[in-house]
Design a protein around this motif. Structure first.
Motif, mmCIF file in Angstrom:
data_model
loop_
_atom_site.group_PDB
_atom_site.id
_atom_site.type_symbol
_atom_site.label_atom_id
_atom_site.label_comp_id
_atom_site.label_asym_id
_atom_site.label_seq_id
_atom_site.Cartn_x
_atom_site.Cartn_y
_atom_site.Cartn_z
ATOM 1 N N CYS A 79 0.853 -1.415 0.277
ATOM 2 C CA CYS A 79 0.120 -0.673 -0.139
ATOM 3 C C CYS A 79 1.268 1.431 0.384
ATOM 4 C CB CYS A 79 -0.869 0.004 0.900
ATOM 5 S SG CYS A 79 -1.892 1.981 1.124
ATOM 6 N N GLY A 80 1.143 1.682 -1.089
ATOM 7 C CA GLY A 80 2.226 3.133 -1.694
ATOM 8 C C GLY A 80 1.779 4.055 -0.683
ATOM 9 N N PRO A 81 0.809 4.693 -0.039
ATOM 10 C CA PRO A 81 0.565 6.031 0.582
ATOM 11 C C PRO A 81 0.878 5.355 1.943
ATOM 12 C CG PRO A 81 -1.391 5.112 -0.994
ATOM 13 C CD PRO A 81 -0.083 4.308 -0.878
ATOM 14 N N VAL A 82 0.546 4.406 2.580
ATOM 15 C CA VAL A 82 0.871 3.898 4.338
ATOM 16 C C VAL A 82 2.515 3.755 4.057
ATOM 17 C CG1 VAL A 82 0.727 2.444 6.116
ATOM 18 C CG2 VAL A 82 -1.876 3.030 4.261
ATOM 19 N N ALA A 83 3.376 3.284 2.500
ATOM 20 C CA ALA A 83 4.751 2.609 2.992
ATOM 21 C C ALA A 83 4.904 4.533 2.985
ATOM 22 C CB ALA A 83 5.457 1.928 2.082
ATOM 23 N N ASP A 84 4.334 5.219 2.330
ATOM 24 C CA ASP A 84 5.108 6.796 1.997
ATOM 25 C C ASP A 84 5.046 7.151 3.351
ATOM 26 O OD1 ASP A 84 5.627 6.446 -0.473
ATOM 27 O OD2 ASP A 84 3.893 7.689 -1.063
ATOM 28 N N ALA A 85 4.074 7.257 3.749
ATOM 29 C CA ALA A 85 3.694 8.042 5.823
ATOM 30 C C ALA A 85 5.138 6.860 6.287
ATOM 31 C CB ALA A 85 2.361 7.280 6.086
ATOM 32 N N MET A 86 4.467 5.729 6.204
ATOM 33 C CA MET A 86 5.807 5.628 7.060
ATOM 34 C C MET A 86 7.581 5.863 6.865
ATOM 35 S SD MET A 86 5.872 1.157 6.615
ATOM 36 C CE MET A 86 7.259 0.679 7.970
ATOM 37 N N ARG A 87 7.612 6.855 5.489
ATOM 38 C CA ARG A 87 8.908 6.741 5.186
ATOM 39 C C ARG A 87 8.976 8.371 6.132
ATOM 40 N NH1 ARG A 87 7.740 5.309 0.339
ATOM 41 N NH2 ARG A 87 9.118 3.316 -0.425
ATOM 42 N N ARG A 88 7.806 9.106 6.073
ATOM 43 C CA ARG A 88 7.758 10.346 6.428
ATOM 44 C C ARG A 88 8.499 10.635 8.025
ATOM 45 N NH1 ARG A 88 3.721 10.857 2.689
ATOM 46 N NH2 ARG A 88 2.404 11.329 4.682
ATOM 47 N N VAL A 89 7.296 9.523 8.746
ATOM 48 C CA VAL A 89 7.480 9.713 10.402
ATOM 49 C C VAL A 89 8.852 9.391 10.710
ATOM 50 C CG1 VAL A 89 7.116 8.197 11.941
ATOM 51 C CG2 VAL A 89 4.744 8.863 10.267
ATOM 52 N N ALA A 90 9.011 8.510 10.030
ATOM 53 C CA ALA A 90 10.787 7.906 10.512
ATOM 54 C C ALA A 90 11.852 9.342 9.638
ATOM 55 C CB ALA A 90 11.668 6.305 9.735
ATOM 56 N N ALA A 91 11.473 9.892 8.691
ATOM 57 C CA ALA A 91 12.762 11.033 8.115
ATOM 58 C C ALA A 91 12.644 12.286 9.406
ATOM 59 C CB ALA A 91 12.058 11.289 6.419
ATOM 60 N N ALA A 92 11.326 12.219 9.979
ATOM 61 C CA ALA A 92 10.487 13.334 10.856
ATOM 62 C C ALA A 92 11.492 13.016 12.665
ATOM 63 C CB ALA A 92 9.450 13.018 11.280
ATOM 64 N N GLY A 93 12.238 12.019 12.713
ATOM 65 C CA GLY A 93 12.946 11.660 13.509
ATOM 66 C C GLY A 93 11.839 11.036 14.732
ATOM 67 N N HIS A 94 10.601 10.127 14.406
ATOM 68 C CA HIS A 94 9.952 9.432 15.225
ATOM 69 C C HIS A 94 10.580 7.921 14.896
ATOM 70 C CE1 HIS A 94 7.528 13.093 15.840
ATOM 71 N NE2 HIS A 94 7.347 13.196 14.635
ATOM 72 N N THR A 95 9.961 7.511 15.948
ATOM 73 C CA THR A 95 10.520 6.150 16.185
ATOM 74 C C THR A 95 9.422 4.893 16.174
ATOM 75 O OG1 THR A 95 11.743 6.294 17.748
ATOM 76 C CG2 THR A 95 10.578 3.947 17.191
ATOM 77 N N VAL A 96 9.336 4.612 14.674
ATOM 78 C CA VAL A 96 8.604 3.357 13.345
ATOM 79 C C VAL A 96 8.568 2.128 14.228
ATOM 80 C CG1 VAL A 96 8.239 2.714 11.083
ATOM 81 C CG2 VAL A 96 9.054 4.973 11.729
ATOM 82 N N ARG A 97 7.520 0.988 14.482
ATOM 83 C CA ARG A 97 7.627 -0.020 14.762
ATOM 84 C C ARG A 97 5.779 -0.512 13.773
ATOM 85 N NH1 ARG A 97 8.778 0.191 21.164
ATOM 86 N NH2 ARG A 97 10.980 1.159 21.289
ATOM 87 N N LEU A 98 6.128 -1.877 13.854
ATOM 88 C CA LEU A 98 5.441 -3.409 13.912
ATOM 89 C C LEU A 98 4.607 -3.671 14.737
ATOM 90 C CD1 LEU A 98 7.052 -4.255 10.599
ATOM 91 C CD2 LEU A 98 5.663 -2.064 10.844
#
Length: 217
Positions: A104-123
């Motif tokens: 799902c491209g838009p959700v994957a893009d959101a993951m990238r933006r969240v990480a680039a903004a310095g937030h921690t991403v987990r699954l």
């Protein structure tokens, strides 16, 4: 302040085919492990029975799929090495079909933006595959490798909507936690009950409005 943003996998980050039923699973398992269909059915009945018994109780710990398969084969006098078990599960759950799963491209893009903004991403994912195969599947479908940690119920332990699953994946000193998922009952409501922010997505009719805000908050 940096936040924690947790993403669900199935029907959020990736679309997936239906979980195979016992008959289809038996056919794949028999071929992948080179065992006769009668023995394969006994193994499948044992594995399916244990998993689905746990799934009927939201608070029950989910048994590890790989361990269940290994134990069931040993009980039938047909042990196999771990690599063979993993490949059998890969085949049986349809992961070998390149058309079976999609990003799902838009959700994957959101993951990238969240990480680039310095937030921690987990699954955090309810699944039958062990973590090693989930990561393989996510790489193959193109899920960004920006997540710091993952909790896959196929490895055994608490599963959504059990609050213990959210607390485990939410460990750390964060001022804010957010859950991104498709299911109101097992993703959104339990996270909200713990005081998390939530973003519900529907990959069949995606409204991306809430996704960019994850990186800005």
């Amino acid at each position: 302040m940096p936040a924690l943003v947790v993403f669900d996998c199935y029907k959020t980050l990736i679309t997936a085919p239906p979980v195979p039923g016992p008959e289809e699973f038996t056919t794949h398992l028999s071929a992948a492990l080179a065992v006769d269909a009668h023995l394969a059915r006994k193994v499948v009945d044992s594995v399916y029975g244990a998993v689905f018994t746990a799934m009927t109780d939201p608070a029950a710990l989910q048994p590890a799929t790989l361990a269940l398969l290994d134990e069931a084969l040993r009980e039938q006098g047909e042990p196999r090495p771990r690599a063979a078990l993993e490949e059998a599960l890969w085949q049986a759950f349809g992961c070998a079909d390149p058309a079976g799963f999609a990003l799902c491209g838009p959700v994957a893009d959101a993951m990238r933006r969240v990480a680039a903004a310095g937030h921690t991403v987990r699954l955090l994912s309810n699944c039958y595959l062990p973590g090693s195969l989930m990561r393989r599947l996510l790489r193959r479908t193109g899920v960004p490798d920006v997540y710091e940690r993952a909790l896959f119920s196929g490895d055994g332990g608490p599963k959504k909507p059990d609050p213990r699953a959210f607390r485990l994946i939410g460990e750390g000193a964060f001022d804010r936690r957010a859950m991104v998922g498709d299911d109101e009952e097992i993703d959104i409501a339990p996270a909200a009950a713990l005081g998390w922010d939530t973003v519900r997505v529907d990959t069949d009719a995606l409204d991306p409005v809430g996704l960019p805000a994850l990186a800005r908050r």
